[in-house]
Every structure is written in C-alpha cells, then in structure tokens.
Design a protein around this motif. Structure first.
Motif, mmCIF file in Angstrom:
data_model
loop_
_atom_site.group_PDB
_atom_site.id
_atom_site.type_symbol
_atom_site.label_atom_id
_atom_site.label_comp_id
_atom_site.label_asym_id
_atom_site.label_seq_id
_atom_site.Cartn_x
_atom_site.Cartn_y
_atom_site.Cartn_z
ATOM 1 N N THR A 1 142.464 102.218 120.661
ATOM 2 C CA THR A 1 142.054 101.055 120.998
ATOM 3 C C THR A 1 141.171 100.430 120.298
ATOM 4 N N ILE A 2 141.222 99.060 118.883
ATOM 5 C CA ILE A 2 140.027 98.325 118.912
ATOM 6 C C ILE A 2 139.663 97.462 119.780
ATOM 7 N N ASP A 3 138.405 98.009 120.878
ATOM 8 C CA ASP A 3 138.021 96.885 121.921
ATOM 9 C C ASP A 3 136.582 97.530 121.978
ATOM 10 N N TRP A 4 135.335 96.178 121.192
ATOM 11 C CA TRP A 4 134.144 96.752 120.636
ATOM 12 C C TRP A 4 133.082 96.999 122.051
ATOM 13 N N ASP A 5 133.902 96.411 123.028
ATOM 14 C CA ASP A 5 133.067 96.933 124.306
ATOM 15 C C ASP A 5 132.608 98.113 124.665
ATOM 16 N N VAL A 6 134.720 98.891 124.162
ATOM 17 C CA VAL A 6 134.589 99.931 124.831
ATOM 18 C C VAL A 6 133.792 101.448 123.477
ATOM 19 N N LEU A 7 134.169 100.675 122.296
ATOM 20 C CA LEU A 7 134.301 101.596 120.904
ATOM 21 C C LEU A 7 132.096 101.475 120.660
ATOM 22 N N SER A 8 132.160 100.537 120.984
ATOM 23 C CA SER A 8 130.123 100.476 120.201
ATOM 24 C C SER A 8 129.148 100.787 121.570
ATOM 25 N N THR A 9 129.998 101.698 121.838
ATOM 26 C CA THR A 9 128.814 102.567 122.840
ATOM 27 C C THR A 9 128.487 103.880 123.115
ATOM 28 N N GLY A 10 127.920 104.516 123.695
ATOM 29 C CA GLY A 10 127.819 105.805 123.124
ATOM 30 C C GLY A 10 127.036 106.598 121.478
ATOM 31 N N LEU A 11 127.104 105.699 120.975
ATOM 32 C CA LEU A 11 126.564 106.326 119.307
ATOM 33 C C LEU A 11 125.693 107.230 119.132
ATOM 34 N N THR A 12 125.642 107.811 117.766
ATOM 35 C CA THR A 12 125.051 108.791 117.918
ATOM 36 C C THR A 12 123.727 107.903 116.532
ATOM 37 N N PHE A 13 122.522 108.363 116.380
ATOM 38 C CA PHE A 13 122.093 107.582 115.895
ATOM 39 C C PHE A 13 121.710 108.444 114.440
ATOM 40 N N ALA A 14 121.787 107.636 113.544
ATOM 41 C CA ALA A 14 122.174 108.163 112.118
ATOM 42 C C ALA A 14 120.768 108.055 111.391
ATOM 43 N N GLY A 15 119.949 107.116 111.822
ATOM 44 C CA GLY A 15 118.520 106.776 110.968
ATOM 45 C C GLY A 15 118.019 105.309 110.984
ATOM 46 N N LEU A 16 117.520 104.536 110.048
ATOM 47 C CA LEU A 16 116.928 103.481 110.123
ATOM 48 C C LEU A 16 116.184 102.955 109.226
#
Ligand code: ATP
Length: 869
Positions: free
Chosen positions: A481-496
């Motif tokens: 489900t779309i819950d931003w607090d959960v979804l936007s954690t533990g990301l893999t870094f793609a670059g900058l």
C-alpha cells in the motif's frame, strides 16, 4: 455571499462562460475590486482645506481687515489681498493633493493580481478584477482566491481563511455534491489563500458583495496611519506652529508696546507672521515625494504595494534574500553526475549506471518542455527542467520511461522536507519507489564507507557551487500500500547530479553597493551549506569573518542565542520557510530594519514579519505577493538595491523640503521681531509676508520632490529609526540660512530706508520684499544638491526651473507693475536700490554654497583622519 445568493446559483457548463457572457456580466456586476472610499465632493474638500490652521488664521485676518475697512476707514484692499491669498493657498493645496492621489492611484493599478479561469473551454490567465459571477476559476496552491464561490472539483484543497476568520490553521474544502447541500466546507472566499491542492471554483459574488468586500467597506472608514517620517514631521510642524504663534504674539505685543502701530494693525502683523511661519505645505510634500518614489521604483521593476514601504526600504539595515532566482539566474543545467563505484562524470558522457540514474530522475520529474510555433515552452520548476534538458541531450524522454513504468502516485516536493517521491508499476507487476531530493534528507540504507564516498563527491560538487540532487530507489511488492512513511525508507542509492545555477552578473556590483551603503546582505537558501558557501563567496556576499549556518544548527539555538550571533551570520543553508521568521525577528530585536524576500505560500508569514516583505513577480505565488510590501517584477536582487537608492532619494528630498521651508520661516520671525525692537516698526506688511510664503513655499518648494538622487546617497549608512531629522548637518544648515536671511534683510531694510531714501519706510520695505521673496526661492538650488552647485545640476530638474521662473516672474510683476504694486503696499525703487537688490538676492545661495564646501572639506578631513586610524 449570502444563503439567498447561493440558492440562486445556476451551475456553469464545464467549458466555462463564453467571452460574450463574460463581457455582459462585467457590465452588469461591475469589476471585481474593492472600491476605495468615495472621494469627497468638491465643496467638502474646500471646507477641509479651509479648516486647516493657516487657512483659519487667514480667514480671521480677512475678518479683521474687513472690520478695519468698515470701522477705521482703511479701505478694502487688505481684505481683498488677504482673501485672494487665502484662495491661492486653498487652490495650491488642492492641486498638490490631487497630484499625490493621482500618483497613488497609478500605484494601485500596477499591483493587480491575476488568476486562471476557464472560458470557452480554454484555461486562460486574466486580471482578477475581470472575473464575473459564473466564471470557473482554477485554483492551485499559492493562489489567492479572487472572489467568493463554490467548489465544483477539489483535489485535497485546503485554504487559509485567516483574513476573514483570524484562524490561521488551514481548512479543508470539499467539492459540492448538490446545490441545496452547500455549506462552509464547499465555499471559498475572496482574499483567502490556497495552501495545498487544486480546485475548480464557480464564482458566485465579486467585488464589494464578497465577504471581504463587506469588511473592506468598514476598512474604508478607518484612517490611514502616518509613516514614521510623517510622524516625525508632524511633530516638527507642531513645534514650528508653536514657535510661529509665539513669534506672532511677540510681534503683536511689541508693536503695541513700542507704539508704532494701532491695535488692529499690530494684530494683523502678528497673525500674518504666524501664518507665514507655519510650514503648511510640508505634509503634502511628503506625500508627493513618496508618490514620486513609487513611480520611479516601478520604472526600475520594483512595485510598491504600500506607500510607507518607500520610506522603509530606504532605511533597511539588512536584506535577507533567497538564493535561487534572486541572487542566481534560476537557469539550471546539470553539468556532472556520479554513481557509486565510478568517478564523477561530465553530463555529456554516458555510462550504463548513468543511464539508470537518468531513468530514475526522469520518472520522478513533472517538468515539461514543449515546442510551440518554433518557441520553447517550459512548464515546471527549474531544477526539474534541468533534468528534462539533460534527458534531451541524450535523446531520451520522460514519456519513453513512463510508458515502461507508469506512475501510480506522487508525494510532491516541498521546501521543508526537500524531497519528492513517486511510485511506478513495473512490467513484472512490482512497484518501483523513487525518491529524489537533498542528499542529507534521502533515507538511504548504506555502509559507512558507501556513505563517506558519496558525501565526498557531494561536497566536492558543492564546493564548485553546484546544487546537488540525489536519487534513491527501491522495489516493493505488487500489493504494497502507498504509505509514504514506509515506502520512502531503506532506499538504495542510485547516484547524484550536480546542477549549476550561475549567479546573476548584476548581483555582484549590487552586493558591493549594498555593503558600501552600510546594508548587510544575507543569503537564505534551501541548498546545502557547501553549495551555499561557494556561491556566497563567488558573489562577494560571504567575506572572511562571516559565518554560514545550517537550518539544523539554527533550530538548536534559542531566540536569545540567535540574536547574540546574528550579526556574524551571512548565509543560512538548508533552512525552511519557518526559520525565516526567526531570522527576521532576531535582527529586529537588535533594532534593525529588515527586508526579506520570499516566493512560496509558507513564506507569507516571514514577509509579513519583515519591515519590508519582498515577493517575486515572476516565480512568486499570489499569496506571497499579497503578503509583501514590494514585488520585484524581474525577481532580481539588484532591483532591491535600486529600490533602496530610490527610497533614500525620497527621504533626502523630504529633508531638503524641510530645509527649504523651515529656514526662511525662522528668518521671517527674527526679521520682524528684530526690526520692531530696533524701533523701525514692521519691515513687511501682512499681505507681503503672506505673499512670499504662498509663492515661495507653494511653487518651487513643491517641485523639490522631483529631484533625482544624490550621487552619495549610497555612500552613507542607513538612517536609524530614531535618528533626528536634524542629524547629518541639517540643523547647522538651517541655522546658517536663518542667520543669513535675518542679517541680510535687516541690513537691506536699513540701507533702503536710511541711506537710499530720505527715511522712507516703503523703500526699505520694497527692497526687503524683493530680497526675501526672490532670495528664498533661488537658494533652493543650493539646497536641492548636496554637491557643490554646477551648471549640470541647475539643468537637472526642468519642472523646478519652470516653477521658479513663474514664481520669480510673479514677484517681479507684483513689485514693478504700478497698479498691482500699490495694492501690496510697494513703491517704485530708484535705480541704485535695484543695484543693491539684485546682487543681494544671490547672497544666501552663495553663503550656503560656501558653507557646503566647508562642511564637505571638514567631513573629508574627518574621514581621512579615521582612515589613518
Ligand atoms: P532558495 O531558498 O535559495 O530559493 P531553493 O528554494 O531552491 O533555494 P529548495 O527549493 O528548498 O531551495 O531546495 C533545496 C534542495 O531541495 C535542493 O538543494 C535540492 O537538493 C532539493 N530539490 C530542489 N528542487 C527539487 C525537486 N523538484 N525535487 C526534488 N528535490 C528538489
């Protein structure tokens, strides 16, 4: 908007009104504006002008003269002359007031808000005043609701209704389900601010029939507040009036006591002196100078929304400015990128990991670039446009990526959290979450070594003045489900990516000028410290000894701690709009006048708190413009400095008017009292005194407001709030002028009466009249310019020259033409008297010029000595 009006609403078709309907309704309902209070009718204006102090005293003088004519057989000349002077005084006053009002009305039409409506099925931007009932208005975050209406469609619309309710917590609005069920939740009101979401509203009432209009009706009745300068000048006028009355009484008492005049004549002289010494033109000169300032600032792209701000901007001590778009060009270009494990790469080169980074960036972007009629049309924020351009360079596009991974949801960017997230459906049914944003706000899971490597690149980009945008991602299950607090954690870094946003070239000299003018420029930015520091150094804003502070650090300080350090901080990085208010207030606690820029909805409170709130005309939201005192039509920092210069010119012109009007008033009192004490009787008749006053003060004095600025206006520190009007040499110059005129006129009188004629008082009187009238007009040239007088400065103000010719011409006409001359109690002068009068007229100007040079030399010496220290 009343319940009855709501009931009568018929819904407009989805395509909106037709142009014809809109035109018809505009004629029927009138423009959507809050009508200012009606201008009083002519006779009321006349009565008002007649009831000011000097007119009342003049009226009394006419009465007295008529009494003398009736009962002492003195003839009606005096009554007629003083009566005419009264009329001229009122006419000049009304003319001056009308010009001030005209300039102010022009100001209001400059800052008209715009709004988006749908008419004939096309969304179009129109002036908010052209909106009519039935119009469909498209609202988005940052807009000001332009009229009262009902919400037909809404996506998370929330509105701040503080203007009407005083409650600053935004309220949510829902779309209308049925017309008979409309309640507060489905209505929006004119003047309120959209804080989030989008909506379509149908206008029900406009202009004065809106809720805000009803309040505005009340506001019209309240009086305007005087500016601080006006306040100080009002106090000065009060003092001078008292002094004038004392002078008048003194001369009256002396005349009787020394028995050179009868009771009525003595009274007449006393009254005339009092009238002549009251600087009644001063308040109007202030208004007209402010109005001129407004016009000149508009020409330089600064629109003033409050007249008082003209004065305030001239006296600012601190200008706190946003970086992006104001100090920089807001033309963002990606120049370098980095992906873990690689070296930083130039944007033109492409690696496989780089292409993946581009894909993530492209998917999490909303900006668009379209070609219309061979022209490039851009939609979206500049950071994202840089991404779209970068994709274009490599023949890639957002659409291409979106076809493979359609977007399911978005958590929009906001300048407090500094990230933005999107969710996409992948071919295999799983969901891809992408978060892009500030490096230090990206919730990535990594090892210390990975993080250190990325940070090193981030900082290197920053030191090269690049703004950095980082990207992280993760893949979640098809059903998550779309819950931003959960979804936007533990990301893999793609670059900058590193984005360049070059400084505006004109900002560098503008910052130098600000510093020279004793103003502290401060940068406030959402960007990272390293980037902010590099740019601040590049534009000369950050100099050794000054600090950069981050928003996180700022938030750990108490208000007292912040105030204690504030003078050393030149750059604030990673701040959010709420931090801005604290910065404003900390400076204000030190007694400083602060200007602050802002463009978003949440900048509005800081703009209101600042002494001069400055909004951006191009990128700013309507709400920020509504909260601001000044709007920059070119979003440029250099424009603020130009406005400061104009503001200072206005202030100086007002002081010059004080110098011009007040010095001679003192001299008149001293002359009259001095002559009577010498036993010579009154050296000027009542009507002569009054005439000098009306002509000199009213005609040339008025045009001093058009003086262009002094070269040195920006070489001095700002005027402190409590600085006396007489500081910076004004007191000394006033004294020199009063003494010169007193000595000169007394001398001329004695010469005319005792040497050039056989004791004829009228010869002395005529000579004094000419010298005082013309001398006090001509020396405006020495006053209007702080620099030594040159031919160029004589030519600089043609309107003043015209007014001067007129005034001098009138004086000569009165003194030379036989019929008129006698009416004013003047006589024909022998040639030798003219030979004295003509050079004497120029004496005060000469004295002022010499004093000016002397004062300049001694200040230069002082500065030189200080330099040696
Ligand atoms: P200034 O305050 O000087 O005007 P700014 O308003 O651009 O700067 P923010 O908009 O708060 O500052 O941006 C701060 C950071 O947020 C940037 O450094 C960048 O990393 C990130 N950022 C900016 N725009 C976006 C965006 N559209 N999507 C994701 N992140 C963004």
């Amino acid at each position: 908007m009343t319940r009855k009006e709501m009931k009568n609403v018929t819904l407009t078709a989805q395509a909106g009104l037709t142009t014809q309907q809109a035109t018809e309704r505009l004629t029927q309902h009138g423009a959507n504006e809050l009508v200012a209070a009606k201008k009083p009718v002519l006779w009321r204006q006349v009565v008002r002008h007649l009831s000011d102090v000097s007119s009342m005293v003049l009226l009394f003088a006419v009465g007295l003269a008529s009494y003398m004519a009736l009962f002492q057989g003195g003839g009606w000349t005096k009554s007629i002359v003083i009566g005419s002077i009264l009329v001229i005084n009122v006419v000049i006053g009304m003319y001056q007031e009308a010009s001030a009002e005209k300039a102010l009305a022009a100001l209001q039409s400059m800052s008209l808000p715009t709004t988006t409506v749908r008419r004939e099925d096309i969304a179009q931007e129109i002036k908010a005043k052209d909106i009519v009932p039935g119009d469909l208005v498209l609202l988005k975050a940052g807009d000001q609701v332009p009229a009262d209406g009902i919400v037909l469609e809404s996506t998370n619309l929330s509105v701040d209704e503080a203007v009407l309710t005083g409650e600053s917590v935004p309220v949510t609005k829902e779309k209308l389900t049925a017309l008979d069920k409309v309640g507060d939740d489905q209505q929006v009101f004119s003047g309120t601010a959209v804080t989030a979401g989008t909506a379509v509203m149908q206008v029900v009432t406009t202009g004065m029939t809106t809720e805000l209009g009803q309040i505005a009706g009340l506001l019209n009745k309240t009086k305007k507040r005087a500016t601080p300068l006006q306040g100080r000048l009002n106090r000065l006028s009060g003092w001078l009036t008292t002094f004038a009355v004392i002078g008048g009484l003194a001369i009256f008492a002396l005349s009787i006591w020394m028995q050179n005049q009868g009771l009525a004549d003595s009274l007449m002289i006393g009254i005339s002196l009092a009238v002549a010494a009251v600087p009644e033109t001063l308040p109007i000169i202030v208004t007209i100078s402010l109005a001129h300032g407004v016009k000149r600032m508009a020409k330089r792209n600064a629109i003033m929304r409050r007249v008082n701000a003209v004065e305030t901007i001239g006296g600012v001590d601190v200008i706190a400015s946003d970086k992006t778009g104001t100090l920089t060009q807001n033309k963002m270009t990606i120049t370098r990128y980095w992906t873990p494990g690689d070296q930083p790469t130039a944007a033109e080169k492409m690696t496989p990991a780089g292409k993946q980074l581009m894909r993530y960036l492209g998917l999490a972007t909303n900006a668009e670039i379209k070609m219309a009629n061979g022209e490039e049309k851009t939609v979206g924020d500049p950071t994202e446009l840089a991404i779209v351009r970068w994709l274009g360079q490599h023949d890639l596009s957002r659409t291409q990526f979106e076809q493979q991974a359609p977007r399911l949801a978005e958590d929009p960017f906001d300048s407090t959290k500094k990230t933005m997230a999107t969710v996409h459906r992948l071919k295999d049914g799983q969901q891809l979450v992408i978060v892009k944003g500030a490096f230090d706000r990206l919730p990535v899971t990594w090892t210390a070594a990975e993080q250190a490597a990325a940070k090193q690149v981030h900082d290197e980009f920053g030191r090269n003045a690049l703004r950095v945008l980082s990207v992280g991602y993760k893949v979640v299950g098809a059903t998550a489900t779309i819950d931003w607090d959960v979804l936007s954690t533990g990301l893999t870094f793609a670059g900058l990516v590193g984005i360049i946003d070059p400084p505006r070239p004109e900002v560098i000299p503008a910052i130098r000028e600000a510093k020279r003018a004793g103003i502290k420029p401060v940068m406030i930015t959402g960007d990272h410290m390293v980037t902010a520091e590099a740019i601040a150094k590049e534009i000369g804003l950050l100099t050794p000894g000054q600090l950069v502070m981050s928003g996180d650090e700022l938030r750990t300080l108490t208000d007292e701690e912040l105030t204690a350090q504030i003078e050393n901080i030149a750059v604030y990085a990673r701040v959010s709009p709420t931090d801005k208010i604290r910065i404003v207030q900390a400076w204000q606690k030190l007694g400083k006048t602060v200007a602050m820029t802002g463009d978003g909805v949440n900048d509005a409170p800081a703009l209101k708190a600042a002494d001069v709130g400055i909004a951006m005309g191009i990128t700013g939201t309507e709400v920020s413009k509504g909260a601001a005192d000044m709007v920059l039509t070119d979003d440029n920092f250099a424009t603020i400095i130009a406005a400061v210069r104009e503001g200072r010119t206005v202030y100086q012109n007002i002081l010059k008017a004080v110098e011009f009007l007040v010095g001679v008033n003192f001299a008149q009192i001293f002359l009259m009292v001095g002559a009577v004490l010498m036993g010579w009787g009154a050296p000027l008749l009542a009507e002569q005194l009054l005439l000098i006053n009306v002509l000199a003060d009213g005609i040339p004095g008025f045009y001093i407001s058009r003086e262009p600025g002094e070269k040195e206006a920006m070489a001095q520190p700002p005027v402190a709030n409590d600085e006396s009007l007489f500081a910076r040499g004004l007191g000394g110059r006033l004294a020199v002028r009063a003494v010169t005129f007193t000595g000169l006129t007394l001398g001329i009188y004695a010469l005319g009466r005792f040497s050039l004629s056989a004791g004829q008082a009228t010869v002395g009187m005529t000579m004094v009249f000419l010298v005082l009238a013309m001398g006090s007009m001509i020396d405006i040239y020495a006053i209007k310019d702080r620099q030594p007088l040159t031919l160029a400065s004589l030519k600089r103000n043609p309107v003043l020259n015209g007014a001067m010719l007129l005034a001098v011409g009138l004086v000569l006409l009165i003194a030379v033409v036989p019929g008129i001359r006698d009416t004013f109690g003047l006589v024909a002068l022998p040639a030798v008297a003219w030979l004295v009068v003509i050079p004497a007229v120029f004496v005060p100007t000469l004295v002022l010029e010499v004093a000016k040079r002397w004062q300049r030399r001694s200040t230069q010496q002082m500065v030189g000595e200080l330099d040696l220290d």
